[in-house]
Design an enzyme around this catalytic site. Structure first.
Site, PDB file in Angstrom:
ATOM      1  N   HIS A 289      -4.507  -4.713  -1.614  1.00 34.21           N
ATOM      2  CA  HIS A 289      -3.633  -4.426  -0.519  1.00 34.21           C
ATOM      3  C   HIS A 289      -4.204  -5.657   0.688  1.00 34.21           C
ATOM      4  O   HIS A 289      -5.628  -5.494   0.909  1.00 34.21           O
ATOM      5  CB  HIS A 289      -4.050  -3.031  -0.055  1.00 34.21           C
ATOM      6  CG  HIS A 289      -3.349  -2.272  -0.904  1.00 34.21           C
ATOM      7  ND1 HIS A 289      -2.510  -2.434  -1.626  1.00 34.21           N
ATOM      8  CD2 HIS A 289      -4.005  -0.915  -1.114  1.00 34.21           C
ATOM      9  CE1 HIS A 289      -2.241  -1.155  -2.386  1.00 34.21           C
ATOM     10  NE2 HIS A 289      -3.040  -0.447  -2.335  1.00 34.21           N
TER      11      HIS A 289
ATOM     12  N   SER B  96       0.808  -1.005  -0.102  1.00 36.10           N
ATOM     13  CA  SER B  96      -0.072  -0.066   0.052  1.00 36.10           C
ATOM     14  C   SER B  96       0.877   1.311   0.045  1.00 36.10           C
ATOM     15  O   SER B  96       2.011   1.017   0.487  1.00 36.10           O
ATOM     16  CB  SER B  96      -0.846   0.194   1.330  1.00 36.10           C
ATOM     17  OG  SER B  96      -0.081   0.160   2.380  1.00 36.10           O
ATOM     18  N   THR B  97       0.325   2.373  -0.502  1.00 36.45           N
ATOM     19  CA  THR B  97       0.946   3.418  -0.232  1.00 36.45           C
ATOM     20  C   THR B  97       1.572   3.936   1.069  1.00 36.45           C
ATOM     21  O   THR B  97       2.757   4.429   1.354  1.00 36.45           O
ATOM     22  CB  THR B  97       0.014   4.787  -0.560  1.00 36.45           C
ATOM     23  OG1 THR B  97      -0.632   4.330  -1.779  1.00 36.45           O
ATOM     24  CG2 THR B  97       0.656   6.172  -0.631  1.00 36.45           C
TER      25      THR B  97
HETATM   26  O1  CDP Z   1      -3.422   4.029  -2.108  1.00 43.01           O
HETATM   27  P1  CDP Z   1      -3.943   3.229  -1.139  1.00 43.01           P
HETATM   28  O2  CDP Z   1      -5.386   2.615  -1.528  1.00 43.01           O
HETATM   29  O3  CDP Z   1      -2.927   2.351  -0.581  1.00 43.01           O
HETATM   30  O4  CDP Z   1      -4.405   4.527   0.226  1.00 43.01           O
HETATM   31  P2  CDP Z   1      -5.300   5.269   0.609  1.00 43.01           P
HETATM   32  O5  CDP Z   1      -6.747   4.575   0.713  1.00 43.01           O
HETATM   33  O6  CDP Z   1      -5.522   6.628  -0.143  1.00 43.01           O
HETATM   34  O7  CDP Z   1      -4.743   5.578   2.051  1.00 43.01           O
HETATM   35  C1  CDP Z   1      -3.598   5.835   2.354  1.00 43.01           C
HETATM   36  C2  CDP Z   1      -2.903   4.753   3.239  1.00 43.01           C
HETATM   37  O8  CDP Z   1      -3.342   5.162   4.618  1.00 43.01           O
HETATM   38  C3  CDP Z   1      -3.153   3.442   2.945  1.00 43.01           C
HETATM   39  O9  CDP Z   1      -2.186   2.826   2.024  1.00 43.01           O
HETATM   40  C4  CDP Z   1      -3.088   2.703   4.124  1.00 43.01           C
HETATM   41  O10 CDP Z   1      -1.741   2.023   4.486  1.00 43.01           O
HETATM   42  C5  CDP Z   1      -3.506   3.786   5.323  1.00 43.01           C
HETATM   43  N1  CDP Z   1      -4.907   3.479   5.592  1.00 43.01           N
HETATM   44  C6  CDP Z   1      -5.166   2.693   6.835  1.00 43.01           C
HETATM   45  O11 CDP Z   1      -4.090   2.175   7.466  1.00 43.01           O
HETATM   46  N2  CDP Z   1      -6.699   2.679   7.038  1.00 43.01           N
HETATM   47  C7  CDP Z   1      -7.565   3.176   6.465  1.00 43.01           C
HETATM   48  N3  CDP Z   1      -8.796   2.949   7.048  1.00 43.01           N
HETATM   49  C8  CDP Z   1      -7.122   3.802   5.231  1.00 43.01           C
HETATM   50  C9  CDP Z   1      -6.250   3.951   5.076  1.00 43.01           C
END
Ligand code: CDP
Length: 308
Positions: A282, A234-235
């Site tokens: 992810h 994940s990001t």
């Molecule tokens: O790009 P990605 O879909 O991975 O990320 P995002 O939804 O924009 O959120 C950024 C990062 O925050 C994610 O990659 C997760 O590591 C974290 N995250 C989390 O831990 N719990 C959530 N409910 C949402 C995001």
């Protein structure tokens, strides 16, 4: 009680949530030895300080860039080369305290903005919004912000129409680094280049850079060797990995991939600003378990509660 999708999700994750809450309740203490050991391994195997970003030095004209996990490569043309940063932005730089801000709904009403902003280096993900009353809970300071190019399609008509709204939204991130994972698919490269041209044309102060796919690949191998079973990081975990090399003290906010709050179990949206669900590829709970392990080992500090 009605058997709603929320309840089903909660029941599915209840064991993991209970375990996380129990581990989190133990007193946190930084373990310098563990920090240094992990940093040493990360630096020797992934070397984000020198390799996280594609530079003109590392990637000359006519060299080939490999797309993440694919056999496909891309030859660097003079036009693409001209969009690379000259030198690596992190070489020989470290910070004392970093905050990595995930986008989890757990940040809502957390009052963590001031604490986050007190870190020397603040990393944010996917151009998460900072205005509209969010500032009190997520802060405003940004040194690095990522932008998955799919955002340009979802929010800015793939930057094919009017581009000013994109540039205006970038204002809240000042002159931070804008990290673009441009080399996961070829469509993302085209969108990223378009974003960089837009930034140049409108003279936005933000500093766009490309995430190096070789670095991403090495991180995946590294975390797999630590027991994480994933095909794509994940990001958030990618940014935590970078922070573990860049910073002596790493604090995480907004990392809680579950549908219920750890303390009183109220429903949470996936993001602090919307409820778009995570993409299935992810393994978020597995990543969270890894982060919890690093927290328990005193390597980084997760923040799951409200801030004082
Ligand atoms: O790009 P990605 O879909 O991975 O990320 P995002 O939804 O924009 O959120 C950024 C990062 O925050 C994610 O990659 C997760 O590591 C974290 N995250 C989390 O831990 N719990 C959530 N409910 C949402 C995001």
């Amino acid at each position: 009680m009605d058997y709603t999708p929320d309840l089903a999700m909660y029941l599915c994750h209840r064991g993991v949530i209970d375990k996380a809450v129990e581990r989190y309740s133990q007193t946190w203490k930084k373990q310098e030895d563990n920090c240094q050991k992990l940093r040493f391994h990360l630096t020797s195997e992934c070397n984000g300080l020198d390799r996280a970003v594609v530079t003109q030095n590392s990637t000359p004209v006519d060299s080939e860039i490999s797309y993440n996990g694919l056999k496909k490569t891309l030859k660097v043309t003079p036009e693409l080369f001209s969009t690379f940063i000259k030198e690596h932005p992190f070489s020989n730089k470290t910070w004392d305290t970093c905050a990595v801000v995930g986008n989890g709904g757990i940040l809502i009403n957390s009052s963590c903005g001031e604490t986050i902003d007190s870190a020397q280096f603040v990393i944010r993900c996917n151009l998460a919004p900072l205005g509209n009353g969010y500032e009190k809970h997520v802060g405003i300071k940004t040194d690095l912000v990522t932008a998955n190019p799919s955002i340009f399609v979802e929010r800015y008509e793939a930057l094919n129409g009017r581009r000013r709204p994109f540039v205006e939204d970038l204002r809240s991130y000042g002159n931070s680094l804008l990290l673009l994972p441009a080399f996961s698919y070829s469509s993302k490269t085209i969108l990223s280049v378009r974003a960089i041209y837009t930034i140049e044309d409108f003279e936005s102060p933000i500093r766009p850079v490309y995430l190096n796919p070789e670095y991403v690949e090495s991180l995946l191998l590294f975390w797999r060797s630590q027991g994480l079973r994933e095909t794509r990081l994940s990001t958030g975990l990618t940014m935590v990995s970078l922070a573990l090399e860049l910073c002596n003290n790493v604090h995480l906010y907004g990392f809680w991939p579950f549908s219920h709050h750890p303390h009183d179990r109220h429903n949470l949206t996936n993001h602090y600003y919307d409820d778009i669900k995570p993409k299935v590829f992810h393994a978020m709970p597995a990543e969270f378990d890894l982060l919890m392990r690093l927290h328990s080992q005193g390597i980084l500090r997760l923040h799951l509660g409200d801030c004082p």
